[in-house]
Design a protein around this motif. Structure first.
Motif, mmCIF file in Angstrom:
data_model
loop_
_atom_site.group_PDB
_atom_site.id
_atom_site.type_symbol
_atom_site.label_atom_id
_atom_site.label_comp_id
_atom_site.label_asym_id
_atom_site.label_seq_id
_atom_site.Cartn_x
_atom_site.Cartn_y
_atom_site.Cartn_z
ATOM 1 N N LEU A 305 0.853 -1.190 0.000
ATOM 2 C CA LEU A 305 0.000 0.000 0.000
ATOM 3 C C LEU A 305 0.892 1.244 0.000
ATOM 4 O O LEU A 305 1.759 1.375 0.862
ATOM 5 N N PRO A 306 0.702 2.149 -0.935
ATOM 6 C CA PRO A 306 1.473 3.392 -0.922
ATOM 7 C C PRO A 306 1.256 4.166 0.376
ATOM 8 O O PRO A 306 0.192 4.083 1.000
ATOM 9 N N ASP A 307 2.262 4.903 0.792
ATOM 10 C CA ASP A 307 2.159 5.708 2.013
ATOM 11 C C ASP A 307 0.919 6.591 1.970
ATOM 12 O O ASP A 307 0.662 7.279 0.979
ATOM 13 N N GLY A 308 0.158 6.561 3.019
ATOM 14 C CA GLY A 308 -1.020 7.419 3.134
ATOM 15 C C GLY A 308 -2.293 6.801 2.596
ATOM 16 O O GLY A 308 -3.397 7.182 3.015
ATOM 17 N N LEU A 309 -2.195 5.862 1.662
ATOM 18 C CA LEU A 309 -3.410 5.299 1.064
ATOM 19 C C LEU A 309 -4.187 4.469 2.076
ATOM 20 O O LEU A 309 -5.415 4.545 2.135
ATOM 21 N N GLY A 310 -3.490 3.699 2.897
ATOM 22 C CA GLY A 310 -4.180 2.870 3.879
ATOM 23 C C GLY A 310 -5.056 3.682 4.807
ATOM 24 O O GLY A 310 -6.204 3.318 5.083
ATOM 25 N N ALA A 311 -4.518 4.806 5.287
ATOM 26 C CA ALA A 311 -5.293 5.666 6.193
ATOM 27 C C ALA A 311 -6.508 6.253 5.487
ATOM 28 O O ALA A 311 -7.599 6.371 6.075
ATOM 29 N N ARG A 312 -6.367 6.617 4.209
ATOM 30 C CA ARG A 312 -7.498 7.170 3.450
ATOM 31 C C ARG A 312 -8.577 6.116 3.226
ATOM 32 O O ARG A 312 -9.777 6.416 3.306
ATOM 33 N N VAL A 313 -8.168 4.888 2.971
ATOM 34 C CA VAL A 313 -9.149 3.816 2.774
ATOM 35 C C VAL A 313 -9.851 3.490 4.092
ATOM 36 O O VAL A 313 -11.065 3.263 4.122
ATOM 37 N N GLU A 314 -9.094 3.477 5.181
ATOM 38 C CA GLU A 314 -9.710 3.219 6.487
ATOM 39 C C GLU A 314 -10.744 4.289 6.814
ATOM 40 O O GLU A 314 -11.826 3.983 7.363
ATOM 41 N N GLU A 315 -10.438 5.539 6.479
ATOM 42 C CA GLU A 315 -11.398 6.626 6.717
ATOM 43 C C GLU A 315 -12.650 6.431 5.867
ATOM 44 O O GLU A 315 -13.776 6.645 6.334
ATOM 45 N N LEU A 316 -12.472 6.005 4.629
ATOM 46 C CA LEU A 316 -13.611 5.787 3.740
ATOM 47 C C LEU A 316 -14.484 4.640 4.219
ATOM 48 O O LEU A 316 -15.716 4.745 4.268
ATOM 49 N N LEU A 317 -13.857 3.531 4.605
ATOM 50 C CA LEU A 317 -14.607 2.328 4.974
ATOM 51 C C LEU A 317 -15.092 2.349 6.418
ATOM 52 O O LEU A 317 -16.041 1.652 6.767
ATOM 53 N N GLY A 318 -14.390 3.105 7.263
ATOM 54 C CA GLY A 318 -14.705 3.050 8.683
ATOM 55 C C GLY A 318 -14.311 1.712 9.277
ATOM 56 O O GLY A 318 -14.942 1.221 10.218
ATOM 57 N N ALA A 319 -13.256 1.099 8.729
ATOM 58 C CA ALA A 319 -12.811 -0.226 9.159
ATOM 59 C C ALA A 319 -11.309 -0.345 8.913
ATOM 60 O O ALA A 319 -10.755 0.362 8.061
ATOM 61 N N PRO A 320 -10.624 -1.234 9.639
ATOM 62 C CA PRO A 320 -9.180 -1.395 9.430
ATOM 63 C C PRO A 320 -8.870 -2.015 8.072
ATOM 64 O O PRO A 320 -9.621 -2.846 7.567
ATOM 65 N N VAL A 321 -7.756 -1.602 7.482
ATOM 66 C CA VAL A 321 -7.254 -2.199 6.248
ATOM 67 C C VAL A 321 -6.009 -2.994 6.620
ATOM 68 O O VAL A 321 -4.976 -2.416 6.954
ATOM 69 N N LEU A 322 -6.122 -4.305 6.571
ATOM 70 C CA LEU A 322 -5.078 -5.207 7.030
ATOM 71 C C LEU A 322 -4.222 -5.626 5.844
ATOM 72 O O LEU A 322 -4.665 -6.381 4.984
ATOM 73 N N GLU A 323 -2.993 -5.124 5.824
ATOM 74 C CA GLU A 323 -2.110 -5.465 4.713
ATOM 75 C C GLU A 323 -1.432 -6.798 4.989
ATOM 76 O O GLU A 323 -1.102 -7.133 6.129
ATOM 77 N N GLN A 324 -1.215 -7.583 3.913
ATOM 78 C CA GLN A 324 -0.544 -8.868 4.052
ATOM 79 C C GLN A 324 0.288 -9.124 2.806
ATOM 80 O O GLN A 324 0.154 -8.427 1.799
ATOM 81 N N ILE A 325 1.141 -10.118 2.881
ATOM 82 C CA ILE A 325 1.938 -10.516 1.728
ATOM 83 C C ILE A 325 1.926 -12.033 1.633
ATOM 84 O O ILE A 325 1.996 -12.735 2.647
ATOM 85 N N GLY A 326 1.782 -12.519 0.419
ATOM 86 C CA GLY A 326 1.798 -13.956 0.188
ATOM 87 C C GLY A 326 2.384 -14.235 -1.174
ATOM 88 O O GLY A 326 2.980 -13.362 -1.810
ATOM 89 N N SER A 327 2.208 -15.454 -1.640
ATOM 90 C CA SER A 327 2.701 -15.818 -2.960
ATOM 91 C C SER A 327 1.964 -17.048 -3.443
ATOM 92 O O SER A 327 1.370 -17.779 -2.642
ATOM 93 N N THR A 328 2.016 -17.261 -4.751
ATOM 94 C CA THR A 328 1.423 -18.469 -5.314
ATOM 95 C C THR A 328 2.095 -19.692 -4.717
ATOM 96 O O THR A 328 1.438 -20.703 -4.427
ATOM 97 N N GLU A 329 3.405 -19.624 -4.500
ATOM 98 C CA GLU A 329 4.133 -20.764 -3.945
ATOM 99 C C GLU A 329 3.703 -21.092 -2.520
ATOM 100 O O GLU A 329 3.719 -22.255 -2.108
#
Length: 524
Positions: A305-329
């Motif tokens: 998530l680009p800097d600042g985007l997570g906070a803007r999305v959380e404000e829009l949704l009124g809910a936490p945005v939980l970032e994660q990382i995974g892979s096909t493997e």
């Protein structure tokens, strides 16, 4: 119709570390044998038969209907020549036909090969050949594909299944191959990643149940599709293992469509990628959040998530945005924020059951606070690529997966993602992280998206260039001057772009990942 050919091979067993070997579906409810049979028995045991499992358009399919349809679809696949161990290519959009075909293949002990239906013909042909698919189940518009193989249309499958006898579940164990997903191929030829009948339950136990606390009451909307590892867990695995439901959409929904679907189905869990979240925020003014009142959590993956985007999305949704990382493997996330531990700007801590090490280019562990490449070990990490022993040996060492993601471990145990190791740019003999430059340029209010790459000039020398998707109408010359000045003010001189090019969009894969190798060419 029934294909005329020699019988297929029996199931191939690939041991998976950390997944217990089950006794049987009947006497061990905690360990799946045949996934399709296990899920059907689980739904019956928990009383989910009448609960909605999938919403498609204005039609809801219950858990009972889904498992019955899957068993009957298995009979249809068998009548088209599918045997245990065979590979069945699914080139289908998200929908009930995808679900039925996957469960039908699983019930037969066959291996589903999950591919994006919107790929070019050449890529479809490569995957069908590489997987040695005995049957290709396809959606609309693909009637002319796979001419040299047996093909079954999604509409045919759904027409034949209701009157077919349910297929018996072929006996397999948790280590038997269940499905193959191809890597996204951002820079080269995609590779088939093999996962087993035991993996989906592990995704749910470690992530869906423990980190996201999914219950029967939840309703999921995943922008990422079922044929991607991220979408497969979100919209197929988690609902069927929890008794909850998911909204299936055959195309990537627009921001307006997301609004409507969330409001209509009272979506509680929203899964998406950074570029789609950015579009969701950009599509509206401030304060328009009433349609998201039902959302209790959102998840972001695919890219940082680009800097600042997570906070803007959380404000829009009124809910936490939980970032994660995974892979096909890894099959799904191996590092994630959770409802218990959530820190914006990081990809969270290792998923329970997974280990993460940061290593330098020579494979040596790096100290805390230093950047390194992420190596991962855990219960669902694939044991290998399909027909690629050399690639397997290069990527997997002693059970550890080389992810080629760069990160730094924070004091609280969270990991801060620093981009891909192969995303680094070389400028004048100095290595530059494009993410650092992009973060600075993205701070300008007129920048919606940006990608930075070292692009050869007329003399063949690499020059740092920024490709910017502007926000609204701009004066190009003035904005270019402002962006270069901004970078010069905040970054070292060698990290400052020499030029800025304004574009309408950036080149991305179908899963939303930036195709940096195309950006480096300077045009796409």
């Amino acid at each position: 119709m029934t294909a005329s050919r020699t019988p297929g091979p029996g199931p191939v067993v690939i041991p998976v570390a950390g997944v217990p070997r089950p006794r049987s579906v009947a006497d061990d409810s905690t360990a799946p044998g045949n996934l399709a049979a296990y899920l059907a028995a689980l739904a019956e045991r928990r009383g989910w038969g009448g609960r909605a499992a999938f919403h498609q358009g204005h039609r809801a399919w219950t858990h009972g209907e889904v498992h019955d349809l899957g068993a009957r679809a298995g009979r249809v696949l068998a009548e088209h020549g599918v045997r245990p161990g065979d590979r069945v290519l699914l080139a289908l959009p998200d929908g009930i036909a995808w679900v039925a075909a996957f469960l039908g293949a699983a019930r037969l002990g066959a291996v589903a090969v999950l591919v994006n239906p919107e790929l070019p013909a050449a890529e479809h042909a490569f995957m069908a050949e590489d997987a040695e698919a005995v049957l290709c189940v396809t959606g609309p518009g693909l009637e002319d594909r796979f001419a040299d193989r047996v093909r079954l249309g999604a509409d045919q499958l759904l027409a034949l299944a209701p009157t077919a006898r349910p297929a018996r579940a072929h006996p397999v164990d948790a280590h038997t191959p269940l499905y193959v997903q191809y890597t996204s191929g951002t820079t080269g030829r995609p590779k088939g990643v093999v996962h087993t009948h035991g993996d989906p339950k592990t995704y749910h136990d470690l992530i869906g149940r423990r980190l996201l606390r999914i219950t029967e009451a939840d309703v999921t909307l995943s922008v990422s599709k079922l044929y991607f590892a991220y979408g497969f867990g979100n919209a197929f695995v988690f609902p069927l293992f929890s008794g909850s439901s998911a909204v299936l959409v055959d195309r990537r929904p627009s921001p307006a469509a997301v609004d409507e679907l969330v409001a209509r189905h009272r979506v509680t869990l929203l899964y998406s990628v950074p570029s789609a979240y950015a579009a969701l925020v950009a599509d509206r003014g401030s304060g328009h959040t009433t349609c998201f009142a039902s959302v209790r959590a959102a998840v972001s993956a695919g890219e940082g998530l680009p800097d600042g985007l997570g906070a803007r999305v959380e404000e829009l949704l009124g809910a936490p945005v939980l970032e994660q990382i995974g892979s096909t493997e890894a099959g799904h996330a191996f590092c994630a924020n959770s409802l218990n531990h959530h820190r914006l700007g990081t990809v969270g801590r290792p998923v329970p059951g997974f280990e993460v090490e940061l290593r330098d280019r020579a494979g040596r562990p790096v100290p805390d606070g230093a950047a390194g490449e992420m190596w991962v070990r855990g219960p669902t990490v694939t044991r290998g690529y399909l027909n690629r022993p050399e690639e397997t040996e290069r990527t997997l060492a002693g059970g550890w997966l080389a992810t080629h993601d760069r990160a730094r471990r924070e004091p609280d145990g969270s990991y801060r993602h620093l981009g891909r190791a192969d995303d680094m740019e070389m400028v004048g003999g100095i290595t530059v992280s494009p993410l650092e430059v992009e973060a600075v340029l993205r701070a300008h209010p007129a920048v919606r998206e940006v990608a930075v790459a070292a692009v050869p000039d007329a003399r063949g020398s690499s020059r740092l260039r920024a490709f910017v998707v502007p926000e609204g109408r701009i004066r190009a010359a003035a904005l270019e001057t402002e962006l270069v000045a901004l970078a010069r003010d905040r970054l070292a001189a060698f990290k400052t772009p020499r030029s800025v090019v304004f574009v309408t969009s950036l080149p991305r894969t179908a899963s939303g990942k930036l195709r940096r190798h195309l950006v480096r060419r300077g045009a796409w």
